[in-house]
Design a protein around this motif. Structure first.
Motif, PDB file in Angstrom:
ATOM      1  N   LEU A 182     -41.401 -10.777  17.197  1.00 46.12           N
ATOM      2  CA  LEU A 182     -39.955 -11.056  17.107  1.00 46.12           C
ATOM      3  C   LEU A 182     -39.418 -10.889  15.695  1.00 46.12           C
ATOM      4  O   LEU A 182     -38.337 -10.348  15.499  1.00 46.12           O
ATOM      5  N   ALA A 193     -37.300  -3.063  16.015  1.00 45.35           N
ATOM      6  CA  ALA A 193     -36.369  -3.296  17.128  1.00 45.35           C
ATOM      7  C   ALA A 193     -36.502  -2.220  18.201  1.00 45.35           C
ATOM      8  O   ALA A 193     -36.333  -2.487  19.388  1.00 45.35           O
ATOM      9  N   LEU A 233     -29.521 -11.697  25.821  1.00 42.47           N
ATOM     10  CA  LEU A 233     -29.884 -11.735  24.402  1.00 42.47           C
ATOM     11  C   LEU A 233     -28.808 -12.371  23.536  1.00 42.47           C
ATOM     12  O   LEU A 233     -29.110 -13.136  22.631  1.00 42.47           O
ATOM     13  N   LEU A 262     -35.049 -19.293   9.715  1.00 40.04           N
ATOM     14  CA  LEU A 262     -34.716 -20.401  10.602  1.00 40.04           C
ATOM     15  C   LEU A 262     -35.990 -21.055  11.134  1.00 40.04           C
ATOM     16  O   LEU A 262     -36.175 -22.274  11.034  1.00 40.04           O
ATOM     17  N   LEU A 263     -36.871 -20.241  11.678  1.00 44.65           N
ATOM     18  CA  LEU A 263     -38.099 -20.777  12.270  1.00 44.65           C
ATOM     19  C   LEU A 263     -39.007 -21.375  11.199  1.00 44.65           C
ATOM     20  O   LEU A 263     -39.702 -22.359  11.435  1.00 44.65           O
ATOM     21  N   GLN A 282     -29.916  -2.382   9.963  1.00 44.98           N
ATOM     22  CA  GLN A 282     -29.029  -3.283  10.679  1.00 44.98           C
ATOM     23  C   GLN A 282     -29.737  -4.588  11.064  1.00 44.98           C
ATOM     24  O   GLN A 282     -29.151  -5.670  11.001  1.00 44.98           O
ATOM     25  N   PHE A 283     -30.995  -4.461  11.463  1.00 46.32           N
ATOM     26  CA  PHE A 283     -31.704  -5.646  11.957  1.00 46.32           C
ATOM     27  C   PHE A 283     -32.457  -6.406  10.875  1.00 46.32           C
ATOM     28  O   PHE A 283     -32.995  -7.478  11.132  1.00 46.32           O
ATOM     29  N   ASN A 307     -33.079 -13.727   9.029  1.00 47.09           N
ATOM     30  CA  ASN A 307     -32.457 -14.988   9.443  1.00 47.09           C
ATOM     31  C   ASN A 307     -33.332 -15.739  10.427  1.00 47.09           C
ATOM     32  O   ASN A 307     -33.561 -16.943  10.285  1.00 47.09           O
ATOM     33  N   ILE A 308     -33.797 -15.037  11.457  1.00 45.40           N
ATOM     34  CA  ILE A 308     -34.642 -15.671  12.461  1.00 45.40           C
ATOM     35  C   ILE A 308     -35.893 -16.246  11.810  1.00 45.40           C
ATOM     36  O   ILE A 308     -36.275 -17.391  12.035  1.00 45.40           O
ATOM     37  N   ILE A 358     -27.044 -16.396  14.413  1.00 41.30           N
ATOM     38  CA  ILE A 358     -27.891 -15.233  14.697  1.00 41.30           C
ATOM     39  C   ILE A 358     -27.377 -14.463  15.904  1.00 41.30           C
ATOM     40  O   ILE A 358     -27.275 -13.238  15.878  1.00 41.30           O
ATOM     41  N   LEU A 366     -23.252  -6.803  15.541  1.00 41.65           N
ATOM     42  CA  LEU A 366     -23.965  -5.580  15.191  1.00 41.65           C
ATOM     43  C   LEU A 366     -23.893  -4.580  16.342  1.00 41.65           C
ATOM     44  O   LEU A 366     -23.505  -3.431  16.155  1.00 41.65           O
ATOM     45  N   THR A 398     -37.411 -24.892   9.992  1.00 42.32           N
ATOM     46  CA  THR A 398     -37.107 -25.955  10.941  1.00 42.32           C
ATOM     47  C   THR A 398     -38.365 -26.679  11.398  1.00 42.32           C
ATOM     48  O   THR A 398     -39.209 -26.104  12.071  1.00 42.32           O
ATOM     49  N   ILE A 457     -30.870  -9.823  10.340  1.00 41.33           N
ATOM     50  CA  ILE A 457     -31.062 -10.690  11.504  1.00 41.33           C
ATOM     51  C   ILE A 457     -32.494 -11.185  11.587  1.00 41.33           C
ATOM     52  O   ILE A 457     -32.738 -12.371  11.801  1.00 41.33           O
ATOM     53  N   MET A 515     -35.298 -13.286  23.917  1.00 41.70           N
ATOM     54  CA  MET A 515     -35.680 -13.688  22.553  1.00 41.70           C
ATOM     55  C   MET A 515     -37.080 -14.319  22.554  1.00 41.70           C
ATOM     56  O   MET A 515     -38.012 -13.738  22.042  1.00 41.70           O
ATOM     57  N   PHE A 516     -37.171 -15.523  23.160  1.00 41.02           N
ATOM     58  CA  PHE A 516     -38.481 -16.133  23.363  1.00 41.02           C
ATOM     59  C   PHE A 516     -38.916 -15.939  24.815  1.00 41.02           C
ATOM     60  O   PHE A 516     -38.074 -15.912  25.718  1.00 41.02           O
ATOM     61  N   LEU A 556     -41.220 -24.712  13.567  1.00 43.16           N
ATOM     62  CA  LEU A 556     -41.028 -23.934  14.793  1.00 43.16           C
ATOM     63  C   LEU A 556     -41.826 -22.643  14.790  1.00 43.16           C
ATOM     64  O   LEU A 556     -42.393 -22.243  15.809  1.00 43.16           O
ATOM     65  N   PHE A 599     -35.566  -6.466  22.431  1.00 39.94           N
ATOM     66  CA  PHE A 599     -35.200  -5.583  23.535  1.00 39.94           C
ATOM     67  C   PHE A 599     -36.419  -5.306  24.407  1.00 39.94           C
ATOM     68  O   PHE A 599     -37.548  -5.262  23.905  1.00 39.94           O
ATOM     69  N   GLN A 607     -35.539  -0.110  24.576  1.00 37.95           N
ATOM     70  CA  GLN A 607     -35.934   0.638  23.382  1.00 37.95           C
ATOM     71  C   GLN A 607     -35.976   2.140  23.684  1.00 37.95           C
ATOM     72  O   GLN A 607     -35.427   2.951  22.919  1.00 37.95           O
TER      73      GLN A 607
END
Lengths: 144, 144
Positions: free
Chosen positions: B89, B94, A89, B122-123, B111-112, B118-119, A115, A122, B126, B115, B1-2, B77, A2, A7
DNA sequence: ATTATTTAGGATAAATTTGTCCGAAATAAA
DNA sequence: TTTATTTCGGACAAATTTATCCTAAATAAT
């Protein structure tokens, strides 16, 4: 993830909501002190949120911001994020490709599908009220 | 995100890698044309990546950029993202709270958690090579 | 009515990210 | 050795995001 603006927006809304729950209206000054954000910048953000009827603003002495109980039950995080940051996002391509989609996926498309769905769900499933409850139970914190 | 820089970085690396697979060295000019990125800005990014031994740069006529097969097998990655964007990230809060952690979680922390994990995974899992394979099989695309 | 308090909103500024320009350095080829 | 090509690296510029300042508007209390 964010922007800072977003935020601050979420933090401010949650703080205002905890106060509204106690029947207290809260001023910009209080808010930015409590969530540790720059006052004037926060003002702009709150303006945007009240224009979009996420919160109520009252001018004059003893003025400030409020969130009716009905509103915090109804409003989901995704609405706040959309107002401040837009929906890149959870809709945009991770690599910034305009043409990226199911048929012509970018190299990260499938990896990020899950994701992005998670983030979307969420934000879609989380109401302000729910987050405020945790805060009031002392399970979560807003400072620093 | 990126950040854009990071998107360009990943796209460039993947393009260079597909070319290296074919035994072709590729120039900045080619790269920025193929991945549709601003040339001079891309140059800066490639410089950073070659300083961090993600890729090889060769000056002079017929110079350009390469990625040895060994490198694309090894490099994940997450390394590219760390070099360009840092690790906010997948490590930062958050809501931007410095003090947010397991003991004093922000209202979105739990909550995050999933996620962000996961991110990160993943990175972390990969490799460049893996993504290049999909590109070569025509399963994924880099343009626009 | 006047005053004090508080948000609204416009103008401006600072910081960061994104992007450009150009000469230097390296190097291959003529 | 000269020339052409290509990356390197520094300075600069534009765009965006973050942040500040100040006056206006609203409004409650005196």
């Amino acid at each position: 993830m964010f922007s800072k603006a977003c935020q601050y927006a979420i933090r401010a809304v949650l703080y205002i909501a905890t106060q509204s729950e106690q029947g207290r209206r809260t001023s910009l000054k209080d808010i930015s002190k409590e969530i540790d954000s720059p006052e004037a910048f926060t003002a702009k953000i709150l303006q945007q949120l009240s224009k979009n009827s996420i919160l109520l603003s009252i001018k004059g002495p003893n003025g400030g911001f409020e969130i009716p109980d009905e509103t915090m039950k109804r409003v989901k995080l995704i609405e706040i994020v959309r107002i401040i940051d837009g929906d890149q996002l959870f809709t945009g391509c991770a690599l910034g490709l305009k043409a990226c989609n199911e048929e012509k996926p970018c190299p990260l498309h499938n990896q990020f599908l899950g994701i992005r769905t998670n983030i979307h769900q969420l934000l879609e499933n989380t109401t302000i009220k729910k987050l405020v409850n945790d805060l009031e139970l002392g399970l979560t914190f807003l400072k620093r």
